[in-house]
Design an enzyme around this catalytic site. Sequence first.
Site, short mmCIF file in Angstrom:
data_model
loop_
_atom_site.label_atom_id
_atom_site.label_comp_id
_atom_site.label_asym_id
_atom_site.label_seq_id
_atom_site.Cartn_x
_atom_site.Cartn_y
_atom_site.Cartn_z
N HIS A 249 0.52 -0.89 0.01
CA HIS A 249 -0.09 -0.09 0.06
C HIS A 249 0.78 1.41 0.03
CE1 HIS A 249 -3.06 3.12 1.33
NE2 HIS A 249 -4.35 1.93 1.15
N ARG A 269 -7.30 9.72 0.27
CA ARG A 269 -6.62 10.93 -1.38
C ARG A 269 -7.82 10.80 -1.63
NH1 ARG A 269 -3.39 6.42 -3.90
NH2 ARG A 269 -3.22 5.32 -1.02
#
Length: 646
Positions: A249, A269
């Site tokens: 990740h 995000r």
Amino acid sequence: MSVVDRQEWDVVVVGAGGAGLRAAIEARERGARTAVICKSLFGKAHTVMAEGGIAAAMANVNSGDNWQVHFRDTMRGGKFLNQWRMAELHAQEAPQRVWELETWGALFDRTKDGRIAQRNFGGHEYPRLAHVGDRTGLELIRTLQQKIVSLQQEDFRETGDYESRLKVFQECTVTRVLKEEGRVCGVFAYERESGRFFVLEAPAVVIATGGIGKSFKVTSNSWEYTGDGHALALLAGAPLLNMEFVQFHPTGMVWPPSVKGILVTESVRGDGGVLRNSDGKRFMFDYIPDVFKDKYAETEEEGDRWYDDPDHNRRPPELLPRDEVARAINAEVKEGRGSPHGGVFLDVSTRMPAEVIKRRLPSMYHQFKELADVDITAEAMEVGPTCHYVMGGVAVESDTAAARGVPGLFAAGEVAGGMHGSNRLGGNSLSDLLVFGRRAGWHAAEYAAGLAGARPVVDDVQIDSAAAEALRPFSAEAETEEPAGGPPENPYTLHQELQQTMNDLVGIIRRAPEMEQALEKLAELRLRARRAGVEGHRQFNPGWHLALDLRNMLLVSECVARAALERTESRGGHTREDHPGMDRAWRRINLLCALTDPTGGLAATDPVRGQIALTRETTEPVRADLLALFDKEELVKYLSEEELYE
Ligand code: FAD
């Protein structure tokens, strides 16, 4: 002969995360007497840690969404290595599974007009993740547990016993799947507190044990993720599929050292957070690969406009699939443009008002405040890649979740391979758990019912050998024979060396000589692990638990390293510095790992040569109506020559 407690069930589910619980509910609802067994406390599984949400094409926020678009995104994210039938079932059934959760009591965040809200995530064309703030997994597990309790209450009303048809054994570890004449007949397990051994006899076993992250040093995973289910399946004779694909990740915490690896959800995000390097540059614009060029914004202005007007602008590259973002961060740090503690900056403070950040990302706010003394409403976070998820796993039949080659064995959730191809999109795990957890429970119950009076029986020899294997760490000093001879080893030291090896040599960027070195080191660790010794008794002995887990981590790590060395291309979560491009010739190739000793014994296996044999298998061609969902120009980027020709 061992005297261990035995109980009979129709279906045993190993693991009580989202996949295990959904499987257990389904099996019980279809009439199977079902036992669930889990290593941790009931309710404490990885699923509970899931933050961002569950992906399902419900089209609540953008009416353009449907299962076909979700299928397309999933195949693109997996770079077409997905078991396409799984991706199809997943995209079709995920919305039903989310609505079903609501009928069982889950409460998702809402849109202004009262529908389930959906948020943006990397690789998803439309806002698709149903969520509860950034605590979605908690709501999912709470709801499934509540459903289990309600089924138990129903059973009490009928039988006078809450646990007559559905029982949970918590804080118990399964160390072997037992077989008779090639078929599953139960599991061997021990209670973690007391060390007491017991056997659950059942003709059908669903493995739902999650991932393997604890084989790596920097990981978002917790102590349970030692690859147990992967190893249990291997030892039972079921192959593992495409184990080279491990997801790093892009955003884990990098500071302070004690929390390095803890996840920073992609929702940061998805909700507008941007990545910057030490020069203050939004560097992701420099890292849009050719296959995605037409789908991502070329300028910051366009990327920013997309949040309000997604129909007329392209998404910002911070929302590229995870493998792309992780590699970009890695490259920036390597080029000397990283943050002070070896990551990059992730900033929401300049993008949203403080109260919105606290409302939409409450866990992140508290996580940084409490663990790093950083106020994310006022300053940027420092983040870097962390080992997060394994796409590889037990090779299963797409519709039934049946493990290949072992009648009675099923697998669902993160432990199963195929669904996500070479890279999983965020949010696609929670939906995978529900879709395939249900299918595994359904088919396990059906399989058990079909056996009627002809059930396989557990024999004492198997129990004795499983017990002897589990007790071995208490007599480690007696292991003096070559080539494994030497003093007892500390399981914690072995674990640390294993994690360091996998992190440094089979991590985010891979090179052949390093992986060869890793395999040599794994061979050494395997020999030393035979002497992993512990003191004291079986009661309350975490060193003993780790000594047992080491067998699993070493097996799984060898699978990852061997498959990663074999696949001479870069695709999804597997990046080879010495083979940087995606090679179309590999598009149709699956790598299967099996034990070199097919009887499932480890002692007889040559400890130096290794325990894992690899085979290549050609994948089934994607069905024509599914291929028709893509533009031809796009398919040219992915499919092999012969497929295009066909
Ligand atoms: P788990 O939920 O981990 O359950 C595994 C179970 O198996 C546990 O009960 C464990 O005790 C048991 N077990 C393991 N070994 C044994 C054994 N030997 N004997 C008995 N029991 C055993 N995915 C998304 O889709 N959306 C997200 O927003 C998201 N956020 C995430 C955030 C974090 C921090 C992490 C770590 C993951 C996230 N993921 C997310 C991924 C997702 O949470 C996991 O992939 C998923 O929960 C795995 O579910 P599972 O049911 O397969 O396994």
